[in-house]
Design a protein around this motif. Structure first.
Motif, PDB file in Angstrom:
ATOM      1  N   VAL A  24     -13.445  -1.213   1.244  1.00 53.09           N
ATOM      2  CA  VAL A  24     -13.266   0.211   0.954  1.00 53.09           C
ATOM      3  C   VAL A  24     -11.975   0.405   0.155  1.00 53.09           C
ATOM      4  O   VAL A  24     -10.911  -0.063   0.564  1.00 53.09           O
ATOM      5  CB  VAL A  24     -13.207   1.038   2.255  1.00 53.09           C
ATOM      6  CG1 VAL A  24     -13.011   2.521   1.941  1.00 53.09           C
ATOM      7  CG2 VAL A  24     -14.481   0.850   3.066  1.00 53.09           C
ATOM      8  N   MET A  61       0.827  -1.186   0.000  1.00 49.85           N
ATOM      9  CA  MET A  61       0.000   0.000   0.000  1.00 49.85           C
ATOM     10  C   MET A  61       0.872   1.249   0.000  1.00 49.85           C
ATOM     11  O   MET A  61       1.359   1.679   1.040  1.00 49.85           O
ATOM     12  CB  MET A  61      -0.887  -0.004   1.244  1.00 49.85           C
ATOM     13  CG  MET A  61      -1.970  -1.042   1.169  1.00 49.85           C
ATOM     14  SD  MET A  61      -3.121  -0.869   2.536  1.00 49.85           S
ATOM     15  CE  MET A  61      -2.241  -1.804   3.805  1.00 49.85           C
ATOM     16  N   GLN A 120      -5.291  -5.949  -4.361  1.00 49.63           N
ATOM     17  CA  GLN A 120      -4.404  -4.939  -3.749  1.00 49.63           C
ATOM     18  C   GLN A 120      -3.043  -4.928  -4.451  1.00 49.63           C
ATOM     19  O   GLN A 120      -2.495  -3.867  -4.748  1.00 49.63           O
ATOM     20  CB  GLN A 120      -4.249  -5.216  -2.252  1.00 49.63           C
ATOM     21  CG  GLN A 120      -3.236  -4.333  -1.543  1.00 49.63           C
ATOM     22  CD  GLN A 120      -3.665  -2.859  -1.446  1.00 49.63           C
ATOM     23  OE1 GLN A 120      -4.486  -2.480  -0.617  1.00 49.63           O
ATOM     24  NE2 GLN A 120      -3.120  -2.003  -2.295  1.00 49.63           N
ATOM     25  N   GLU A 174      -5.366   1.926  -1.650  1.00 52.59           N
ATOM     26  CA  GLU A 174      -5.339   1.308  -0.327  1.00 52.59           C
ATOM     27  C   GLU A 174      -6.689   0.630  -0.160  1.00 52.59           C
ATOM     28  O   GLU A 174      -7.725   1.302  -0.176  1.00 52.59           O
ATOM     29  CB  GLU A 174      -5.164   2.431   0.692  1.00 52.59           C
ATOM     30  CG  GLU A 174      -4.959   1.977   2.103  1.00 52.59           C
ATOM     31  CD  GLU A 174      -4.850   3.194   3.031  1.00 52.59           C
ATOM     32  OE1 GLU A 174      -3.773   3.800   3.097  1.00 52.59           O
ATOM     33  OE2 GLU A 174      -5.866   3.525   3.653  1.00 52.59           O
ATOM     34  N   ILE A 175      -6.674  -0.691  -0.059  1.00 57.08           N
ATOM     35  CA  ILE A 175      -7.942  -1.427   0.038  1.00 57.08           C
ATOM     36  C   ILE A 175      -8.103  -1.950   1.461  1.00 57.08           C
ATOM     37  O   ILE A 175      -7.258  -2.682   1.964  1.00 57.08           O
ATOM     38  CB  ILE A 175      -7.999  -2.567  -0.999  1.00 57.08           C
ATOM     39  CG1 ILE A 175      -7.777  -1.983  -2.412  1.00 57.08           C
ATOM     40  CG2 ILE A 175      -9.334  -3.305  -0.919  1.00 57.08           C
ATOM     41  CD1 ILE A 175      -7.745  -3.018  -3.522  1.00 57.08           C
ATOM     42  N   GLY A 176      -9.190  -1.557   2.098  1.00 50.51           N
ATOM     43  CA  GLY A 176      -9.447  -1.974   3.476  1.00 50.51           C
ATOM     44  C   GLY A 176     -10.660  -2.884   3.534  1.00 50.51           C
ATOM     45  O   GLY A 176     -11.582  -2.773   2.719  1.00 50.51           O
ATOM     46  N   ARG A 193      -9.440   3.209  -1.414  1.00 50.97           N
ATOM     47  CA  ARG A 193      -9.078   4.614  -1.281  1.00 50.97           C
ATOM     48  C   ARG A 193      -7.940   4.947  -2.239  1.00 50.97           C
ATOM     49  O   ARG A 193      -7.043   4.128  -2.455  1.00 50.97           O
ATOM     50  CB  ARG A 193      -8.599   4.919   0.141  1.00 50.97           C
ATOM     51  CG  ARG A 193      -9.582   4.558   1.236  1.00 50.97           C
ATOM     52  CD  ARG A 193      -8.985   4.874   2.609  1.00 50.97           C
ATOM     53  NE  ARG A 193      -9.845   4.405   3.685  1.00 50.97           N
ATOM     54  CZ  ARG A 193      -9.738   3.224   4.289  1.00 50.97           C
ATOM     55  NH1 ARG A 193      -8.775   2.378   3.939  1.00 50.97           N
ATOM     56  NH2 ARG A 193     -10.579   2.880   5.246  1.00 50.97           N
TER      57      ARG A 193
END
Lengths: 259, 259
Positions: free
Chosen positions: B219, B1, B195, B202-204, B221
């Motif tokens: 999510v 990330m 990812q 940035e994958i949450g 971003r």
């Protein structure tokens, strides 16, 4: 404000979603109350990103400073769940499959469900003490004085409950609050004197505004009911002598001991 | 990330009532959104007690580490409002009446109202820059890159608004969320690959449970809509291929840019 010495703790809330404002933390208030029931005071809380350096620094600073450290978040199966590996690095020990945790995961999931991502949840610092909860397959653990828990509130609470004996016992901080319709600036001088009369109590003052009218909540904290009550009587006398209206009074300790 | 570099900030939430669990902080989410609108990322937040040593240490550590530091709480007239004096000590400058602030207080309060406790609110570190708000007589101030604001949310927001130019501008982090009825462990492996395909995003992944069914909010971003949308398409394809139900999709950036 000098309260008798209590054992101390810090809470580290880990997760990008907390710092982005996406998720409102709901764990702090629960942890504060839990700790106080065991006679431990929450001294500080840090909210940090899912980042190795940040987690390592926070854990290594706070575990030396306080008796207990609790972390929440980042123990799941996805790529952004890095807390257990960061804890292993913080303590300088190998990050590896915990034999008991592997057995637990195999009980919880069918072979089809137990993919590599879920297996990752069994990896933790060598020598970690497992923390079990019936609510989830995601295992939590403790290492020395650090407790690594889930971020989802219900699961976090169940994990904390299952290790509550480790937190021992001690006197809880008690409190009583008085709400009056006077702005803070009116009560400040009288309050300072009352605080000076009671060095073993901690008196806090919290302003609020309701429909344009300013009021103040006055919270008295301490370890002795009679002394708290004495200070509260002095506060009520002061408010009345200033022509202020008392609108609410609460013995917070009856429902929730630490406020 | 690895997201492109943004300017950074920390938030220090000061007050015993926050750490006791009595008061739920409502300032973090607002500050995070405000900062993101100015292209600044909130990197960490600390919640600390009304204690000189704690405030001084937090301020001196964080003001060197980040571009901006914001503090909330502890600027009122009562004995437990010690933030301005702690800031003066942190910077090693005298704590004294600020001439402009004295003038402001005299405008805001009648002579009978302007007692010694309220006058205390005009004391701040020598050289502080005043921050004005029409909502309150309590003056906030800035010193170098540290912004010392009230704890009451409405007043804090008004104070922040009145100095918004000092925060400059930069690209806001954008985000999009997809909610699916699959537990995190099912999507974890596919998500890791997505990812890896998008190192500038940035994958949450945030699990939730509704009526006993586990789901996950995913999510994404980043700073580019087309790239975020591409990753979201890959996430939707993955969820569908795993037999998962997509129940919600949201371009969070449309209402609130930083999530």
């Amino acid at each position: 404000m000098t309260l008798p010495k209590q054992r101390t703790a810090a809470l580290i809330i880990i997760g990008n979603e907390i710092l982005s404002g996406r998720t409102q933390d709901k764990n702090l208030a629960y942890v504060a109350t839990f700790l106080n029931q065991h006679g431990i005071r929450l001294m500080e809380s840090r909210m940090i990103l899912d980042d190795f350096d940040e987690i390592i620094e926070a854990v290594n600073t706070l575990r030396k400073r306080y008796d207990f450290v609790i972390t929440t978040g980042g123990i799941g199966p996805t790529h952004d769940d890095i807390t257990p590996e960061a804890i292993a690095r913080a303590f300088g020990v190998p990050y590896e499959y915990h034999p008991e945790s592997v057995i637990e995961l195999k009980k919880h999931y069918t072979p089809e469900m137990l993919n590599e991502a879920r297996m990752k949840m069994a990896k933790m610092p060598r020598g970690a003490r497992l923390i079990r909860t019936p609510l989830s397959g995601a295992p939590a653990f403790a290492y020395e004085n650090v407790y690594i828990l889930a971020g989802v509130p219900k699961i976090m609470q169940s994990m904390l409950d299952s290790v509550k004996e480790e937190f021992g016992s001690g006197p809880s901080l008690l409190s009583r609050s008085i709400t009056c319709l006077l702005p803070e600036g009116n009560v400040a001088e009288g309050l300072t004197k009352i605080q000076e009369n009671h060095p073993h109590l901690e008196i806090g003052s919290y302003p609020f505004s309701r429909e344009g009218i300013w009021g103040t909540v006055l919270v008295t904290r301490g370890f002795s009911y009679p002394e708290i009550d004495k200070a509260c009587d002095e506060i009520k006398t002061m408010v009345t002598s200033l022509g202020g209206q008392l609108i609410e009074e609460q013995n917070i300790h009856e429902n929730c001991p630490y406020h």
